[in-house]
Design a protein around this motif. Structure first.
Motif, PDB file in Angstrom:
ATOM      1  N   TRP A 287       3.559   0.753  -1.641  1.00  0.00           N
ATOM      2  CA  TRP A 287       2.429   0.336  -2.503  1.00  0.00           C
ATOM      3  C   TRP A 287       1.137   0.986  -2.012  1.00  0.00           C
ATOM      4  CZ3 TRP A 287      -2.309  -1.661  -3.221  1.00  0.00           C
ATOM      5  CH2 TRP A 287      -2.605  -2.290  -4.431  1.00  0.00           C
ATOM      6  N   ASP A 288       0.888   0.933  -0.709  1.00  0.00           N
ATOM      7  CA  ASP A 288      -0.333   1.517  -0.150  1.00  0.00           C
ATOM      8  C   ASP A 288      -0.375   3.031  -0.347  1.00  0.00           C
ATOM      9  OD1 ASP A 288      -1.170  -0.983   0.676  1.00  0.00           O
ATOM     10  OD2 ASP A 288      -0.556  -0.716   2.768  1.00  0.00           O
ATOM     11  N   GLN A 289       0.772   3.688  -0.276  1.00  0.00           N
ATOM     12  CA  GLN A 289       0.819   5.136  -0.481  1.00  0.00           C
ATOM     13  C   GLN A 289       0.459   5.494  -1.918  1.00  0.00           C
ATOM     14  OE1 GLN A 289       4.833   5.706   0.870  1.00  0.00           O
ATOM     15  NE2 GLN A 289       4.227   6.143   2.996  1.00  0.00           N
ATOM     16  N   VAL A 290       0.952   4.730  -2.888  1.00  0.00           N
ATOM     17  CA  VAL A 290       0.594   4.971  -4.288  1.00  0.00           C
ATOM     18  C   VAL A 290      -0.893   4.700  -4.504  1.00  0.00           C
ATOM     19  CG1 VAL A 290       0.990   4.242  -6.676  1.00  0.00           C
ATOM     20  CG2 VAL A 290       2.929   4.508  -5.109  1.00  0.00           C
ATOM     21  N   HIS A 291      -1.396   3.655  -3.868  1.00  0.00           N
ATOM     22  CA  HIS A 291      -2.823   3.356  -3.960  1.00  0.00           C
ATOM     23  C   HIS A 291      -3.651   4.535  -3.460  1.00  0.00           C
ATOM     24  CE1 HIS A 291      -6.664   1.278  -2.940  1.00  0.00           C
ATOM     25  NE2 HIS A 291      -6.344   0.518  -3.976  1.00  0.00           N
ATOM     26  N   ARG A 292      -3.212   5.151  -2.373  1.00  0.00           N
ATOM     27  CA  ARG A 292      -3.905   6.332  -1.863  1.00  0.00           C
ATOM     28  C   ARG A 292      -3.758   7.503  -2.825  1.00  0.00           C
ATOM     29  NH1 ARG A 292      -8.022   8.862  -0.547  1.00  0.00           N
ATOM     30  NH2 ARG A 292      -7.678  10.829   0.565  1.00  0.00           N
ATOM     31  N   GLY A 293      -2.594   7.626  -3.455  1.00  0.00           N
ATOM     32  CA  GLY A 293      -2.419   8.668  -4.459  1.00  0.00           C
ATOM     33  C   GLY A 293      -3.440   8.559  -5.573  1.00  0.00           C
ATOM     34  N   GLN A 294      -3.705   7.330  -6.028  1.00  0.00           N
ATOM     35  CA  GLN A 294      -4.730   7.135  -7.054  1.00  0.00           C
ATOM     36  C   GLN A 294      -6.109   7.564  -6.551  1.00  0.00           C
ATOM     37  OE1 GLN A 294      -4.257   2.911  -8.401  1.00  0.00           O
ATOM     38  NE2 GLN A 294      -4.044   3.884 -10.399  1.00  0.00           N
ATOM     39  N   GLU A 295      -6.405   7.258  -5.303  1.00  0.00           N
ATOM     40  CA  GLU A 295      -7.704   7.650  -4.745  1.00  0.00           C
ATOM     41  C   GLU A 295      -7.861   9.163  -4.733  1.00  0.00           C
ATOM     42  OE1 GLU A 295      -8.532   3.925  -1.662  1.00  0.00           O
ATOM     43  OE2 GLU A 295      -7.608   5.778  -0.920  1.00  0.00           O
ATOM     44  N   ILE A 296      -6.789   9.872  -4.413  1.00  0.00           N
ATOM     45  CA  ILE A 296      -6.845  11.342  -4.387  1.00  0.00           C
ATOM     46  C   ILE A 296      -7.174  11.885  -5.773  1.00  0.00           C
ATOM     47  CG2 ILE A 296      -5.429  13.419  -4.086  1.00  0.00           C
ATOM     48  CD1 ILE A 296      -4.028  11.926  -1.777  1.00  0.00           C
ATOM     49  N   VAL A 297      -6.563  11.310  -6.803  1.00  0.00           N
ATOM     50  CA  VAL A 297      -6.871  11.737  -8.176  1.00  0.00           C
ATOM     51  C   VAL A 297      -8.370  11.648  -8.437  1.00  0.00           C
ATOM     52  CG1 VAL A 297      -6.612  11.133 -10.616  1.00  0.00           C
ATOM     53  CG2 VAL A 297      -4.605  11.168  -9.121  1.00  0.00           C
ATOM     54  N   MET A 298      -8.973  10.518  -8.074  1.00  0.00           N
ATOM     55  CA  MET A 298     -10.385  10.311  -8.380  1.00  0.00           C
ATOM     56  C   MET A 298     -11.285  11.199  -7.528  1.00  0.00           C
ATOM     57  SD  MET A 298     -10.038   8.245 -10.819  1.00  0.00           S
ATOM     58  CE  MET A 298     -11.624   7.482 -11.200  1.00  0.00           C
ATOM     59  N   GLU A 299     -10.801  11.610  -6.368  1.00  0.00           N
ATOM     60  CA  GLU A 299     -11.583  12.521  -5.526  1.00  0.00           C
ATOM     61  C   GLU A 299     -11.565  13.943  -6.066  1.00  0.00           C
ATOM     62  OE1 GLU A 299      -9.682  12.060  -1.759  1.00  0.00           O
ATOM     63  OE2 GLU A 299     -10.376   9.988  -1.486  1.00  0.00           O
ATOM     64  N   ASP A 375      16.694   1.193  -5.060  1.00  0.00           N
ATOM     65  CA  ASP A 375      15.935   0.192  -4.316  1.00  0.00           C
ATOM     66  C   ASP A 375      14.794  -0.361  -5.169  1.00  0.00           C
ATOM     67  OD1 ASP A 375      14.969  -1.426  -2.334  1.00  0.00           O
ATOM     68  OD2 ASP A 375      14.879   0.141  -0.795  1.00  0.00           O
ATOM     69  N   PHE A 376      13.683   0.354  -5.237  1.00  0.00           N
ATOM     70  CA  PHE A 376      12.551  -0.115  -6.040  1.00  0.00           C
ATOM     71  C   PHE A 376      11.595   1.040  -6.273  1.00  0.00           C
ATOM     72  CE2 PHE A 376      11.032  -0.471  -1.711  1.00  0.00           C
ATOM     73  CZ  PHE A 376       9.690  -0.118  -1.786  1.00  0.00           C
ATOM     74  N   GLY A 377      10.623   0.812  -7.145  1.00  0.00           N
ATOM     75  CA  GLY A 377       9.562   1.771  -7.403  1.00  0.00           C
ATOM     76  C   GLY A 377       8.228   1.071  -7.467  1.00  0.00           C
ATOM     77  N   VAL A 378       7.170   1.834  -7.269  1.00  0.00           N
ATOM     78  CA  VAL A 378       5.806   1.318  -7.377  1.00  0.00           C
ATOM     79  C   VAL A 378       5.022   2.253  -8.288  1.00  0.00           C
ATOM     80  CG1 VAL A 378       3.628   0.899  -6.164  1.00  0.00           C
ATOM     81  CG2 VAL A 378       5.805   0.235  -5.100  1.00  0.00           C
ATOM     82  N   ARG A 379       4.411   1.690  -9.326  1.00  0.00           N
ATOM     83  CA  ARG A 379       3.482   2.467 -10.149  1.00  0.00           C
ATOM     84  C   ARG A 379       2.223   1.644 -10.346  1.00  0.00           C
ATOM     85  NH1 ARG A 379       6.517   3.801 -14.040  1.00  0.00           N
ATOM     86  NH2 ARG A 379       5.911   2.439 -15.762  1.00  0.00           N
ATOM     87  N   LEU A 380       1.129   2.211  -9.957  1.00  0.00           N
ATOM     88  CA  LEU A 380      -0.191   1.680 -10.274  1.00  0.00           C
ATOM     89  C   LEU A 380      -0.797   2.651 -11.270  1.00  0.00           C
ATOM     90  CD1 LEU A 380      -1.395   0.857  -6.654  1.00  0.00           C
ATOM     91  CD2 LEU A 380      -0.268  -0.681  -8.280  1.00  0.00           C
ATOM     92  N   GLU A 381      -1.299   2.133 -12.367  1.00  0.00           N
ATOM     93  CA  GLU A 381      -1.829   3.010 -13.418  1.00  0.00           C
ATOM     94  C   GLU A 381      -3.133   2.448 -13.943  1.00  0.00           C
ATOM     95  OE1 GLU A 381      -0.490   4.915 -17.746  1.00  0.00           O
ATOM     96  OE2 GLU A 381       0.581   3.196 -16.911  1.00  0.00           O
ATOM     97  N   ASP A 382      -4.162   3.255 -13.835  1.00  0.00           N
ATOM     98  CA  ASP A 382      -5.466   2.930 -14.401  1.00  0.00           C
ATOM     99  C   ASP A 382      -5.994   4.181 -15.075  1.00  0.00           C
ATOM    100  OD1 ASP A 382      -6.369   0.115 -13.197  1.00  0.00           O
ATOM    101  OD2 ASP A 382      -5.279   1.219 -11.654  1.00  0.00           O
ATOM    102  N   CYS A 383      -6.641   4.022 -16.202  1.00  0.00           N
ATOM    103  CA  CYS A 383      -7.159   5.183 -16.927  1.00  0.00           C
ATOM    104  C   CYS A 383      -8.615   5.439 -16.558  1.00  0.00           C
ATOM    105  CB  CYS A 383      -7.000   4.982 -18.427  1.00  0.00           C
ATOM    106  SG  CYS A 383      -5.268   4.966 -18.953  1.00  0.00           S
TER     107      CYS A 383
END
Length: 406
Positions: A287-299, A375-383
């Protein structure tokens, strides 16, 4: 990454009772797109047509017809379409018995010509073009127009050249106006409020459909139209668009919700991932890794940056963690984001190789999910949308797996 799902049974009926005192949504609905803005869109299309040597353009029922004319209509075997001449003349063609409904929705002046059940709409369009001496000039065809419509026009006007019209339509639609951004913001606000109201109602033993029915009702209760999306539980979350295998909510299981609605046709698309009960160390780490992935997009996302560079940056980070490479799983098997507006998925995409430069007014999803098969997946999605200064969210990502709806 919303996979369209019909409104769950009973959701509309539940909408009236969905709002609790803590969930009251009192944000005023923004104004609809006005006539002046629709006229500017048409003027823009005509300017692009003239610059490309195009004489006319055909747009079938769907989101682009709504974009230009305000007409919200569906595709069927009966043609309803707009024909726009490069000089600004416009004609709507529709079956005779649909004319009153079409005129009710038509947001600005246009000629309406009708065809009866034993007549050819293609011949009607060809006749209108012939009256304006447009057969000798190419006609642009919106990319969503179906083949049988194009073939009918070729048969009715064989001397007329047909060209792709995607470049004209997309050049206009991918840059959102302030009014469009305001409508998209409202749709996002509704969706976030609905998530926050739905979260406390999730209980052990619920199915995917049970959760989506609650979420859909909460969106409708706040003024959202056409709720869409879906919910996955357990191993199904490891598949980006889910599994048909039924799994119910239980202690330690991951729940992935991907939901949205529309306001005046403009869409939201927001995903949240949570764990029912206490997350494991692995669930928390991913979850934290995906959260960081979102931050990279915005950077990375800002005017002048190639859209593909955003995807490349996220994928490089995930590769450094041992995921992938490229689209392999465990990892990120899909693009980092897609355009959004009147359609949930619009050009352009945040994907490797996309060279189009980001511009103010472009809108995208930010959804760099990670999926671990079996196992499982994590997707955080914000536009978000591009401003002169950089990227700006419509909705803020949650801060942690323990606060998935904040």
């Amino acid at each position: 990454m919303t996979a369209t799902t019909a409104l769950a049974s009973g959701a509309v009926a539940r909408a009236a009772e969905a709002l609790t005192p803590a969930g009251v949504f009192d944000k005023p609905r923004p104004p609809s797109i006005d006539v002046a803005e629709r006229q500017r869109r048409l003027d823009g299309a005509c300017s692009l047509m003239r610059g490309a040597g195009i004489g006319s353009m055909l747009v079938e029922a769907g989101s682009t017809l709504t974009y230009f004319t305000g007409i919200e209509w569906w595709l069927s075997e009966r043609l309803t379409a707009m024909v726009l001449a490069a000089d600004g003349d416009m004609m709507i063609v529709t079956p005779g018995f649909e004319e009153p409904s079409i005129r009710e929705m038509l947001a600005l002046p246009a000629e309406v010509r009708v065809w009866e059940e034993d007549e050819s709409p293609s011949a009607l369009v060809a006749g209108w073009l012939g009256e304006r001496n447009l057969h000798a000039r190419p006609m642009a065809i919106d990319e969503m127009v179906r083949f049988f419509v194009v073939q009918g026009l070729r048969d009715a006007a064989p001397q007329m050249e047909v060209r792709p019209g995607a470049g004209i339509v997309n050049a206009l639609r991918m840059i959102k106006s302030p009014a469009e951004l305001t409508l998209m913001q409202h749709a996002s606000d509704i969706t976030i409020a609905a998530y926050r109201a739905t979260g406390p109602q999730i209980a052990a033993g619920m199915s995917k459909g049970d959760i989506f029915e609650i979420m859909a009702a909460e969106m409708v209760a706040r003024g959202g139209r056409s709720p869409s999306g879906g919910v996955q539980i357990g191993e199904g979350t490891a598949l980006p668009h889910g599994s048909k295998i039924p799994e119910d909510v239980a202690e330690g299981r991951v729940i992935l919700m991907d939901c949205g609605c529309s306001v005046d046709g403009y869409r939201s698309d927001i995903s949240r991932t949570l764990v029912f009960g206490e997350p494991s160390a692995q669930q928390r780490r991913v979850w934290d890794q995906v959260h960081r992935g979102q931050e990279i997009v915005m950077e990375i996302a800002r005017p002048g940056v190639p859209a593909g560079a955003v995807d490349d940056a996220v994928r490089a980070y995930y590769t450094s963690l041992g995921y992938g490479p490229r689209y392999r799983t465990p990892g990120l098997p899909h693009r980092t984001g897609h355009g959004i507006g009147l359609d949930v998925h619009e050009p352009i995409n945040l994907v490797h190789g996309e060279e189009r430069l980001l511009e103010p007014g472009m809108c995208f999803s930010n959804e760099p999910g990670l999926y671990i098969p079996g196992d499982f997946g994590v997707r955080l999605e914000d536009c978000f949308y591009i401003t002169p200064e950089g990227a700006r969210y419509f909705s803020q990502p949650p801060p942690s797996i323990n606060r998935p709806f904040d």
